[in-house]
Design a protein around this motif. Structure first.
Motif, mmCIF file in Angstrom:
data_model
loop_
_atom_site.group_PDB
_atom_site.id
_atom_site.type_symbol
_atom_site.label_atom_id
_atom_site.label_comp_id
_atom_site.label_asym_id
_atom_site.label_seq_id
_atom_site.Cartn_x
_atom_site.Cartn_y
_atom_site.Cartn_z
ATOM 1 N N ASP A 1 0.834 -1.189 -0.017
ATOM 2 C CA ASP A 1 -0.365 -0.223 -0.001
ATOM 3 C C ASP A 1 1.036 1.233 0.235
ATOM 4 O OD1 ASP A 1 -2.084 1.205 0.137
ATOM 5 O OD2 ASP A 1 -2.641 1.566 1.983
ATOM 6 N N LEU A 2 1.703 1.331 -0.934
ATOM 7 C CA LEU A 2 3.208 2.036 -0.714
ATOM 8 C C LEU A 2 2.406 2.853 -2.220
ATOM 9 C CD1 LEU A 2 6.063 0.598 -0.033
ATOM 10 C CD2 LEU A 2 4.412 2.659 1.467
ATOM 11 N N LYS A 3 2.862 3.965 -2.510
ATOM 12 C CA LYS A 3 2.727 5.000 -3.313
ATOM 13 C C LYS A 3 3.247 6.064 -3.781
ATOM 14 C CE LYS A 3 -1.535 3.820 -3.965
ATOM 15 N NZ LYS A 3 -2.041 2.503 -5.124
ATOM 16 N N SER A 4 3.801 6.351 -5.389
ATOM 17 C CA SER A 4 5.485 6.598 -5.907
ATOM 18 C C SER A 4 5.411 7.730 -6.189
ATOM 19 C CB SER A 4 6.473 5.719 -5.555
ATOM 20 O OG SER A 4 7.695 6.164 -6.163
ATOM 21 N N THR A 5 6.393 9.035 -6.414
ATOM 22 C CA THR A 5 6.757 9.603 -8.205
ATOM 23 C C THR A 5 6.956 9.169 -8.683
ATOM 24 O OG1 THR A 5 6.102 11.637 -6.514
ATOM 25 C CG2 THR A 5 7.024 12.153 -8.409
ATOM 26 N N PHE A 6 6.933 8.670 -9.591
ATOM 27 C CA PHE A 6 8.215 8.264 -10.716
ATOM 28 C C PHE A 6 8.481 9.875 -11.846
ATOM 29 C CE2 PHE A 6 5.130 5.039 -9.602
ATOM 30 C CZ PHE A 6 7.076 3.290 -10.070
ATOM 31 N N PHE A 7 9.779 9.611 -11.868
ATOM 32 C CA PHE A 7 10.451 10.771 -12.848
ATOM 33 C C PHE A 7 10.199 10.306 -13.960
ATOM 34 C CE2 PHE A 7 10.151 12.821 -9.168
ATOM 35 C CZ PHE A 7 10.249 14.307 -9.193
ATOM 36 N N THR A 8 9.198 10.341 -15.049
ATOM 37 C CA THR A 8 9.133 9.494 -16.586
ATOM 38 C C THR A 8 10.091 10.338 -17.543
ATOM 39 O OG1 THR A 8 7.297 10.269 -16.504
ATOM 40 C CG2 THR A 8 7.092 8.399 -15.714
ATOM 41 N N VAL A 9 10.725 9.374 -18.052
ATOM 42 C CA VAL A 9 11.338 10.008 -19.246
ATOM 43 C C VAL A 9 10.491 9.793 -20.592
ATOM 44 C CG1 VAL A 9 13.403 9.696 -21.063
ATOM 45 C CG2 VAL A 9 13.893 9.528 -18.682
ATOM 46 N N GLY A 10 11.044 10.681 -21.168
ATOM 47 C CA GLY A 10 9.556 10.742 -22.531
ATOM 48 C C GLY A 10 9.879 9.352 -22.950
ATOM 49 N N SER A 11 11.131 9.271 -24.126
ATOM 50 C CA SER A 11 11.146 7.732 -24.383
ATOM 51 C C SER A 11 11.302 7.063 -24.688
ATOM 52 C CB SER A 11 13.040 8.087 -24.507
ATOM 53 O OG SER A 11 13.446 9.270 -25.407
ATOM 54 N N THR B 1 12.240 15.015 -18.760
ATOM 55 C CA THR B 1 13.110 15.128 -19.995
ATOM 56 C C THR B 1 12.604 13.855 -20.923
ATOM 57 O OG1 THR B 1 15.592 14.215 -19.635
ATOM 58 C CG2 THR B 1 14.514 17.292 -18.697
ATOM 59 N N TRP B 2 12.700 14.202 -22.330
ATOM 60 C CA TRP B 2 12.715 13.437 -23.773
ATOM 61 C C TRP B 2 14.403 12.625 -23.112
ATOM 62 C CZ3 TRP B 2 9.030 11.480 -26.532
ATOM 63 C CH2 TRP B 2 9.355 10.465 -27.232
ATOM 64 N N SER C 1 8.584 15.928 -23.333
ATOM 65 C CA SER C 1 8.147 14.772 -22.412
ATOM 66 C C SER C 1 6.336 15.916 -21.843
ATOM 67 C CB SER C 1 9.121 14.778 -21.415
ATOM 68 O OG SER C 1 9.255 13.992 -19.817
ATOM 69 N N LYS C 2 6.257 16.419 -21.995
ATOM 70 C CA LYS C 2 5.048 16.699 -21.194
ATOM 71 C C LYS C 2 3.925 16.529 -21.778
ATOM 72 C CE LYS C 2 4.241 21.606 -19.875
ATOM 73 N NZ LYS C 2 4.654 22.516 -19.488
ATOM 74 N N LYS C 3 4.376 16.630 -23.662
ATOM 75 C CA LYS C 3 3.129 16.405 -24.137
ATOM 76 C C LYS C 3 3.055 14.970 -24.513
ATOM 77 C CE LYS C 3 2.343 15.552 -29.827
ATOM 78 N NZ LYS C 3 0.832 16.848 -29.227
ATOM 79 N N VAL C 4 3.982 14.263 -24.204
ATOM 80 C CA VAL C 4 4.128 12.546 -24.889
ATOM 81 C C VAL C 4 3.324 11.902 -23.134
ATOM 82 C CG1 VAL C 4 5.773 11.560 -23.172
ATOM 83 C CG2 VAL C 4 4.762 10.478 -25.309
ATOM 84 N N ILE C 5 3.948 12.866 -22.085
ATOM 85 C CA ILE C 5 2.748 12.162 -20.984
ATOM 86 C C ILE C 5 1.527 12.471 -20.724
ATOM 87 C CG2 ILE C 5 2.216 12.746 -18.418
ATOM 88 C CD1 ILE C 5 5.576 12.946 -18.571
ATOM 89 N N LYS C 6 1.323 13.456 -21.124
ATOM 90 C CA LYS C 6 -0.581 14.179 -21.525
ATOM 91 C C LYS C 6 -1.018 12.843 -22.179
ATOM 92 C CE LYS C 6 -3.990 17.726 -22.668
ATOM 93 N NZ LYS C 6 -3.918 19.249 -22.609
ATOM 94 N N ASP C 7 -0.349 12.571 -23.736
ATOM 95 C CA ASP C 7 -0.855 11.727 -24.362
ATOM 96 C C ASP C 7 -1.201 10.621 -23.984
ATOM 97 O OD1 ASP C 7 -0.591 13.566 -26.591
ATOM 98 O OD2 ASP C 7 0.846 13.299 -27.177
ATOM 99 N N VAL C 8 -0.621 9.731 -23.010
ATOM 100 C CA VAL C 8 -0.764 9.091 -22.295
ATOM 101 C C VAL C 8 -1.172 8.476 -21.181
ATOM 102 C CG1 VAL C 8 0.506 6.908 -21.101
ATOM 103 C CG2 VAL C 8 1.522 8.042 -23.479
ATOM 104 N N ILE C 9 -2.048 9.700 -20.513
ATOM 105 C CA ILE C 9 -2.596 9.633 -18.915
ATOM 106 C C ILE C 9 -3.195 10.896 -19.317
ATOM 107 C CG2 ILE C 9 -1.080 8.385 -17.599
ATOM 108 C CD1 ILE C 9 -0.126 11.208 -16.754
ATOM 109 N N GLY C 10 -3.928 11.818 -20.111
ATOM 110 C CA GLY C 10 -4.721 12.503 -20.697
ATOM 111 C C GLY C 10 -3.951 14.242 -20.076
ATOM 112 N N VAL C 11 -3.451 14.047 -19.422
ATOM 113 C CA VAL C 11 -3.445 15.332 -18.114
ATOM 114 C C VAL C 11 -1.984 15.222 -18.136
ATOM 115 C CG1 VAL C 11 -5.086 15.323 -16.530
ATOM 116 C CG2 VAL C 11 -3.177 13.403 -15.833
#
Length: 465
Positions: free
Chosen positions: A214-224, A247-248, A268-278
């Motif tokens: 029952d743990l949650k994290s922050t994932f700093f994700t790379v666009g690639s 970053t990408w 990086s912002k764009k691909v994340i929004k394209d995948v999750i909507g925000v």
């Protein structure tokens, strides 16, 4: 619950500036020892490749380990490739997120066209229509981008003038931060759990462990990586983890032109929004490589920097788990780092943010087998949660479209007042205490707050080979 006692003879090979990760973050492979407990040959710059290796024997105790953990002897650079596991579940396109309010339905990741995005793992070109629009958006933001020259590859030793220029507030060399940088959680014993560089084929193993506990994290994700593993990102988002920008292509941002930085963050912002909507409103610069130019660009793009906790010029809350895959560090050194971090986390007046990664199987193995199990039985207990939660903000504030600014107002133009991380050169801690890193190659000292607090038994022998 079981205690695990470890005793090792570890080799810390010195690595020079030819290693881009070490050079850009001004760390050395011996930092596993230097910034942890032995303080051997401490330096603020990478050791030259001709420097002798350091052989150190030590032992320490973890309160518990995962009974199914991969043996430490198998967490090595040339480890056999493990079978990757599938996600616990997937989410259908159009699913409604429940962990945030007012979010759009989940996009259909199958419709993503990789050809519509930059090449993977390469600094993005700046002549695309998308980047040109983002450049114009930054120019129209009202945020002044300071005229700070780009650094060159090689970190602090290759950029001595920049390292000495306090006005640029370069975190890499000395730990300078602005008031807008997030470096700790405000509440003591609160751990802002973060993982960088994913998603990867090994991320599902980490997610399964987090789910089980029952743990949650922050994932700093790379666009690639996002474009490569969109369903993993969707699972993280839909199950309540915080998604943030990394970053990408994972470059050292201060080495890039302003337009390249805009492109790296924008894609990086764009691909994340394209995948999750925000769109995420938080980001972490790769290698922690940030100065006032990078900060201003991020501010103009509605991104808040998240670093990790730093308590002295050479001691950051970095397990160095990233270097397990390459063999630049060992599992024993990573756990020694963790023991140091765990002990100091009970001494500092705030909570903390720790740097870890989910890109390689070795990093995931040591997290799920050793670090997280040990942390879960820590006394007094840690409160382990995403960075947005450790800041006492709602998850909605983690995303630009969902943030109503009631608890997360826009940053005032100008970037905030420059401050120094605790223990950084010039800070009260650095000038008013004797917590040095030792002098000379044979210097050995224990970290601040060691002894009974760390429950760390050191048997250190420094040999120069």
């Amino acid at each position: 619950m079981r205690a695990a006692v470890f005793s090792y003879l570890a080799i810390a090979a010195a690595v020079g500036a030819h290693n881009p990760r070490q050079a850009s973050s001004a760390r050395v492979v011996a930092n596993s020892v230097t910034a942890s407990s032995a303080r051997v040959a401490a330096s603020s710059a990478p050791i030259a490749s001709s420097a002798p290796a350091t052989q150190t024997s030590f032992s320490f105790t973890l309160a518990t380990t995962n009974p199914t953990a991969i043996p430490l002897a198998s967490i090595i650079s040339n480890a056999a490739t493990q079978t990757t596991n599938s996600l616990p579940s997937t989410f259908a396109p159009g699913s409604t997120p429940t962990v945030v309010s007012g979010a759009p339905p989940l996009p259909n990741a199958a419709l993503l066209a990789p050809s519509s995005y930059p090449a993977l793992d390469i600094v993005v070109p700046t002549d695309s229509p998308e980047v040109q629009q983002w450049i114009q958006d930054v120019a129209s933001s009202g945020v002044s981008i300071p005229n700070i020259s780009a650094t060159v590859a090689g970190g602090c030793p290759a950029n001595l003038d920049a390292a000495d220029d306090a006005s640029r507030c370069w975190w890499t060399c000395g730990g300078c931060t602005r008031s807008t940088d997030i470096t700790t959680c405000p509440d003591k014993l609160t751990w802002g759990l973060t993982y960088d560089d994913g998603p990867s084929p090994y991320t599902p193993d980490l997610l399964s462990f987090l789910d089980q506990n029952d743990l949650k994290s922050t994932f700093f994700t790379v666009g690639s990586r996002v474009i490569s593993y969109p369903q993993i990102l969707q699972y993280e988002y839909m199950t309540g983890h915080q998604i943030a920008v990394h970053t990408w292509s994972h470059p050292s941002l201060t080495t890039l032109t302003t337009d390249q930085i805009i492109g790296e963050l924008g894609w990086s912002k764009k691909v994340i929004k394209d995948v999750i909507g925000v769109t995420p409103s938080y980001f972490r610069p790769p290698f922690g490589d940030i100065d006032d130019r990078v900060r201003a660009i991020a501010q103009a793009m509605d991104l808040t920097p998240v670093m990790w906790t730093r308590i002295s010029p050479m001691a950051t809350f970095d397990t160095d788990d990233f270097d397990l895959h390459s063999g630049l560090t060992t599992a024993a050194h990573v756990l020694l780092n963790w023991d140091y971090i765990e002990g100091n986390s009970t001494i500092i007046p705030t909570g903390f943010i720790l740097l870890e990664h989910d890109l390689f199987q070795q990093s995931v193995d040591i997290a799920t087998g050793y670090i997280l199990p040990d942390a879960l039985v820590h006394q007094p207990p840690f409160k382990i949660e995403p960075v947005i939660s450790c800041l006492n903000k709602p998850m909605n504030d983690a995303y630009i479209e969902l943030n109503d600014n009631s608890t997360n107002p826009p940053v005032v133009s100008g970037g905030g007042v420059p401050t120094l991380s605790s223990g950084a050169p010039g800070s009260v801690e650095a000038t008013g205490s004797s917590q040095g890193s030792g002098s000379g190659n044979s210097a050995v000292s224990t970290p601040p707050g060691s002894g009974p607090v760390l429950a760390l038994v050191l048997s250190l022998t420094t040999l120069f080979l």
